[in-house]
Write a protein that holds these residues in place. Sequence first.
Motif, short mmCIF file in Angstrom:
data_model
loop_
_atom_site.label_atom_id
_atom_site.label_comp_id
_atom_site.label_asym_id
_atom_site.label_seq_id
_atom_site.Cartn_x
_atom_site.Cartn_y
_atom_site.Cartn_z
N THR A 54 0.82 -1.21 0.00
CA THR A 54 0.00 0.00 0.00
C THR A 54 0.86 1.27 0.00
OG1 THR A 54 -0.12 -0.13 2.41
CG2 THR A 54 -1.94 -1.10 1.18
N PRO B 18 0.29 3.12 4.62
CA PRO B 18 -0.10 3.94 3.47
C PRO B 18 -0.02 5.43 3.83
CG PRO B 18 -1.97 2.66 4.32
CD PRO B 18 -0.75 2.17 5.01
N HIS C 124 -1.89 7.99 3.70
CA HIS C 124 -2.95 8.68 4.42
C HIS C 124 -2.97 8.30 5.90
CE1 HIS C 124 -4.97 4.84 3.42
NE2 HIS C 124 -5.59 5.04 4.55
N GLU D 273 -0.77 -1.75 -4.63
CA GLU D 273 -1.82 -2.76 -4.41
C GLU D 273 -2.17 -3.49 -5.71
OE1 GLU D 273 -4.82 -1.81 -1.21
OE2 GLU D 273 -4.13 0.21 -1.70
N ARG E 144 -5.85 -4.94 -6.57
CA ARG E 144 -6.55 -5.31 -5.33
C ARG E 144 -6.79 -4.08 -4.45
NH1 ARG E 144 -7.24 -10.43 -3.45
NH2 ARG E 144 -6.81 -9.72 -1.34
N ALA F 216 -9.43 -2.55 -4.15
CA ALA F 216 -10.74 -2.72 -3.53
C ALA F 216 -10.89 -4.14 -3.00
CB ALA F 216 -11.84 -2.37 -4.52
N ALA F 217 -9.80 -4.73 -2.48
CA ALA F 217 -9.81 -6.11 -2.00
C ALA F 217 -10.98 -6.32 -1.05
CB ALA F 217 -8.49 -6.42 -1.29
N PRO F 218 -11.63 -7.49 -1.13
CA PRO F 218 -11.23 -8.69 -1.86
C PRO F 218 -11.56 -8.68 -3.35
CG PRO F 218 -13.27 -9.12 -0.71
CD PRO F 218 -12.84 -7.73 -0.32
N PRO G 136 -14.99 1.12 -0.84
CA PRO G 136 -15.40 -0.26 -0.55
C PRO G 136 -16.39 -0.76 -1.60
CG PRO G 136 -15.60 1.14 1.39
CD PRO G 136 -15.32 2.04 0.23
N GLN G 137 -16.24 -1.98 -1.98
CA GLN G 137 -17.11 -2.57 -2.98
C GLN G 137 -18.22 -3.37 -2.31
OE1 GLN G 137 -16.55 -1.99 -6.34
NE2 GLN G 137 -15.05 -0.57 -5.52
N PRO H 8 -20.17 -6.41 -1.13
CA PRO H 8 -19.64 -7.73 -0.85
C PRO H 8 -20.14 -8.77 -1.86
CG PRO H 8 -21.21 -7.04 0.84
CD PRO H 8 -21.03 -5.91 -0.07
N THR H 9 -19.25 -9.64 -2.23
CA THR H 9 -19.69 -10.74 -3.08
C THR H 9 -20.31 -11.80 -2.20
OG1 THR H 9 -17.47 -11.58 -2.89
CG2 THR H 9 -18.00 -10.40 -4.89
N THR H 10 -21.15 -12.61 -2.75
CA THR H 10 -21.93 -13.51 -1.92
C THR H 10 -21.28 -14.86 -1.73
OG1 THR H 10 -23.14 -14.08 -3.91
CG2 THR H 10 -24.18 -12.48 -2.42
#
Lengths: 84, 515
Positions: free
Chosen positions: B37, B48, B50, B88, B108, B110-112, B495-496, B498-500
Amino acid sequence: MSEIVVDGDPLPFVEGQTVAAALVAAGRVAWRTTRVGRRPRGVFCGIGVCFDCLVAVDGTGGQRACLVPARPGMTVTTREDDDE
Amino acid sequence: MSEPADLVVVGAGPAGMAATAAALAGGLRVVLVDSGTALGGQYWRHPPEHARAAVRTDDLHHGLRAYRALCRVLTAHRAAGRLDLRLEHHAWSAVREGDGFAVHVVDRRAAPRETAGVLRTPRLLVATGAYDRQLPFPGWDLPGVLTAGGLQALLKGGGVAAGTRVALGGTGPFLLPVAAGLAARGVEVVAVCEAAHPSAWLRRPGPLLRNPAKWAEGAGYAAALARHRVPVYPRTAIVAAEGGERLTSVRIASLTPDGRPRPGTERRVEVDTVGVGWGFAPQLDLLVPLGCALADSADGNAVAAVDAGQRTTVPGLYTAGETCGVGGAALAVNEGRLAAQSVLTDSAAGAGHGGMNGRLAAVRSAVARQRAFARAMPLAHPIPPAWSSWLTDETVVCRCEEVTAGAVRTARADGAHDHRQVKQLTRAGMGWCQGRMCGPAVHCLTARERAYEPAERLVATPVTLGALADLDEGTPPRTTTTPQAPTTTEAPPTPQAPTTSPAPTVNGATDKECS
């Protein structure tokens, strides 16, 4: 201080820390058990090489906790047999 | 940046940063890729940008002036649009493509969530560094046992001191800054167990005398340890870790010159954390599949073979830093400069630009001096020949597949004579880490007379099949696929959703040897 949610419980972290750093800062050293010997595992190499620290992040498994930066509201699931 | 890159550099540690700065100074357009990062790699690992006000780590660093100078150069070129910095971004494969290379990366930020991309470049510089080399010992897989580098990464990257009573073990000067850093954060470092004896340096004083900066750095750590009353025990090792669900104590023993525990010297010390490291293993995952020749290094590792200008045996492929021989950050910086100079010399784009002008001779001379020190290091800090006498048959050697020393010994008795054959017989090295942790040890247990060559890993870091499926192959060979704003302060990624379901993952299981 911001929080992530680990197995349903809030866990504080300092901006910039990884999920593993937040867990270690909270005194957690193990959050997974191995497939064969049911051995407890946590962070070992700390730089993404050993894969001991695997967790699920926001529903996606197989994430190295030592690499993923913690973000407010992120859900982290530690579960058994993560290495299957 | 709207024009194709002249050079892709993988790894933003000391070598990659210095190479990038020198290539930019010579007029090239560069893409710099790193999984971290922040700029700095492991040696200059930072939180990082920031987060630096919240996590203060400057006092833990050595050579920060050089780091900051490189950061300033890279930031200026980034603002001018000549550097495309991809933090990243994990490079998981690099392949020849026409006269150049295609570097496959996953974003990555916006990991995961992962977004796959391809960076095409006429020239590739791999500066992927190294990681701690490990030797197994009974209990080394207990929670609370970390690599020395892992303790350092938590401290430098996240401001977290793991543990309250810590013992460090292994060999090499790296144990000293780790101990000093922990002590500076209030951790009680109860023992630094150094398997070698300092007198080994006195037998070969030349390299030390010719590298006063190394001597001064070591003396600084020694003073810090004395101030914090941290005891350093020469010719001593942590021969076992004990505990139930987590580490509660270690067994420490004095060693004979060949590394066996001296009878009657073993003692138990209560600790909650241990850090171990036996030198470093170079990260060759991108280089080996590209077919570059390897050479034996004095520390027992195979490393990338390079010429005096850091060129590998593959045309257009360069490497600098620990990948061509573990030697520390100062050497890595200079090798990075030499590599960039070669890229400039070899590139039409760089013709006529003297990236380093008259400094080249001075850099070459420094590299020669620093390499002499690097060659002396494993002679003064060797892996103890009899280290395997610490193992019991029940000791786990492969942490991922939980293969024991007994199983490895049985495989050897059955005729396995290198780590590849042991893997086929026992699954040691076939798990998540693909032998990165146990490979050197399994090699030592079977074929220690040769240098350790890692398995060829076609996938350097896991990547989801979903990310690969979404890869837009129609993307033109530009460096603009996912531009980052040219600012010095990275905004935190959005943030993205969440995947299911867990995404299927390709990991090194596509390793040629086990497929």
